[in-house]
Write an enzyme that holds these catalytic residues in place. Structure first.
Site, PDB file in Angstrom:
ATOM      1  N   ALA A   1      23.053  36.709  36.258  1.00  0.00           N
ATOM      2  CA  ALA A   1      21.901  37.039  37.106  1.00  0.00           C
ATOM      3  C   ALA A   1      21.411  35.881  37.957  1.00  0.00           C
ATOM      4  O   ALA A   1      20.413  36.036  38.667  1.00  0.00           O
ATOM      5  CB  ALA A   1      20.755  37.544  36.227  1.00  0.00           C
TER       6      ALA A   1
ATOM      7  N   GLY B   1      24.174  36.126  43.505  1.00  0.00           N
ATOM      8  CA  GLY B   1      24.815  37.335  43.997  1.00  0.00           C
ATOM      9  C   GLY B   1      24.094  38.629  43.659  1.00  0.00           C
ATOM     10  O   GLY B   1      22.867  38.723  43.663  1.00  0.00           O
TER      11      GLY B   1
ATOM     12  N   TYR C   1      42.256  41.681  37.811  1.00  0.00           N
ATOM     13  CA  TYR C   1      40.918  42.174  38.161  1.00  0.00           C
ATOM     14  C   TYR C   1      40.874  43.699  38.116  1.00  0.00           C
ATOM     15  O   TYR C   1      39.953  44.291  37.534  1.00  0.00           O
ATOM     16  CB  TYR C   1      40.543  41.682  39.555  1.00  0.00           C
ATOM     17  CG  TYR C   1      39.166  42.107  39.998  1.00  0.00           C
ATOM     18  CD1 TYR C   1      38.025  41.487  39.495  1.00  0.00           C
ATOM     19  CD2 TYR C   1      38.999  43.138  40.925  1.00  0.00           C
ATOM     20  CE1 TYR C   1      36.756  41.875  39.898  1.00  0.00           C
ATOM     21  CE2 TYR C   1      37.733  43.535  41.340  1.00  0.00           C
ATOM     22  CZ  TYR C   1      36.618  42.904  40.820  1.00  0.00           C
ATOM     23  OH  TYR C   1      35.368  43.295  41.211  1.00  0.00           O
TER      24      TYR C   1
END
Length: 412
Positions: free
Chosen positions: A126, A129, A286
């Site tokens: 957090a 971004g 990913y």
């Protein structure tokens, strides 16, 4: 399941007023004719209200059956339900459904008018971004937000930015290094010692386009950070999540999951403790981790029926720190930035999943642009979801045993 939509933007004609019944049905009063009706005088549709009253409000029923709403903060009483601003429309299944928000919506617009005081949320990753905008938006609307970050100094800087916008926001940091299962356990233990309940858990943290490397636990880094550690973190927070009514787990995935090469149960053997470096491609790692996110959400929703579980896609090629490990990708993200979502827009779908009243009682769904949609067929395969759960549990249990063995004999 069909999701209700809001009709709050449709204004009533002059002389009309919205009211609610004790069970939450909305009806319309025409003060000119002294008549009432269930349908909106302009749209012809019916509406309901649900969820909790804003903080400080109480619903009472008078002796003559009238529903009253008491605002203890401002010491006022009214016949108007304060939740009417967020009333949802009911539509028959044959009618089209218009979504309340879209790709241009921001997280702050999703939360407009909402009071999240009394709610407690954890947002991983957090400090920057999308995660920062998610935490910021929740905090500015009264939610107490714990920024779970690897770098506590950057986490503290993020909190200072939020505090500069609004006084008395409730934020704190929690050290969480997802490349270490030991750190995950420590973070969960620290939270559980301090808090007994948790309303919202947003698993936002992730890595992308990093070179091949193994974590201290012996797993490929993208797989551990994007899936395994957050899977473990969630399980360690089971009790505080299940103690809350309508608690939510939001897992930030990606449309990239559609390009995963994991298709059947046998493919999950590739998620071994030490995959060979020559077979590693960052994009494949990913994509596979993002598929794991949705499979995890599907199985979690099945195993924890009292918790609302959602998975979401924040947006394509969002200009965030996710591409920081590759200069080529940084250049690419910079070039497409004018055509993609802002960070506030990208945070809208995670925030919507975490807070939208109309999602109460719904679980196991995938969202994009604040709207429910279908993930890939592979992501909805229950056998794969169960297999991934079993393998993930086996992985972190084995890693913990190895770590304890090393600590016992003081091995490096």
């Amino acid at each position: 399941m069909i999701l209700n939509e809001s009709d709050s933007e449709d204004e009533l004609p002059p002389g009309w007023e919205e009211m609610t019944t004790p069970n939450g049905n909305v009806y319309y009063v025409n003060h000119c004719t002294k008549g009432t009706q269930w349908t909106h005088p302009r749209t012809g549709r019916t509406k309901t209200v649900g969820g909790e009253l804003p903080s400080g409000w109480e619903k009472r029923v008078s002796e003559d059956g009238q529903v009253l709403f008491v605002d203890h903060i401002n010491r006022t009483t009214t016949y108007t339900d304060p939740r009417l601003a967020f009333a949802t429309e009911y539509r028959e299944s044959s009618q089209p459904i218009r979504q309340r928000f879209d790709s241009s919506s921001t997280a702050l617009s999703v939360l407009h008018g909402r009071d999240l005081r009394g709610k407690l949320a954890i947002v991983t990753g957090a400090n920057t971004g999308i995660g920062f905008e998610t935490a910021r938006s929740l905090a500015l609307h009264g939610c107490k937000v714990i920024l779970a970050c690897r770098d506590l100094e950057k986490g503290a800087e993020a909190i200072q930015k939020i505090q500069q916008e609004k006084e008395n926001v409730m934020c704190e940091t929690l050290h969480l290094d997802l490349s270490s299962l030991y750190s995950v356990k420590e973070a969960a233990d620290e939270f559980n010692q301090k808090y007994s309940t948790l309303n919202i858990l947003i698993l936002n943290a992730g890595v992308f386009a990093i070179p091949y490397a193994l974590t201290k636990d012996g797993f490929e880094t993208t797989f551990q950070v994007n899936h395994l550690s957050q899977f473990y973190f969630t399980l360690l927070l089971k009790e505080p999540l299940q103690r809350c009514h309508n608690s939510r787990v939001v897992i930030v995935s990606s449309e990239s999951h559609r390009f995963s090469n994991l298709r059947k149960e046998e493919d999950f053997h590739r998620l071994s403790l030490s995959p060979p470096p020559y077979k590693y491609w960052f994009m494949e790692a990913y994509n596979n981790s993002k598929l794991c996110n949705i499979l995890f959400a599907q199985e979690l929703a099945k195993r924890w029926p009292s918790v609302n579980v959602f998975c979401c896609h924040p947006g394509n090629m969002v200009s965030s720190s996710l591409s920081r490990y590759s200069w080529i990708l940084r250049l690419m993200f910079m070039l497409v930035r004018p055509f993609t979502k802002s960070l506030q827009q990208a945070a809208s779908t995670p925030v919507f999943c975490a807070s939208a009243p109309e999602l109460e009682g719904i679980t196991g769904c995938y969202f994009s642009n604040c709207y429910r949609c279908d993930p890939s067929k592979t992501a909805l395969n229950p056998a794969l979801a169960e297999r991934l759960w079993f393998i993930s549990e086996k992985m972190f249990v084995s890693a913990i045993k190895v770590r304890k063995f090393h600590e016992k004999f003081d091995l490096k």
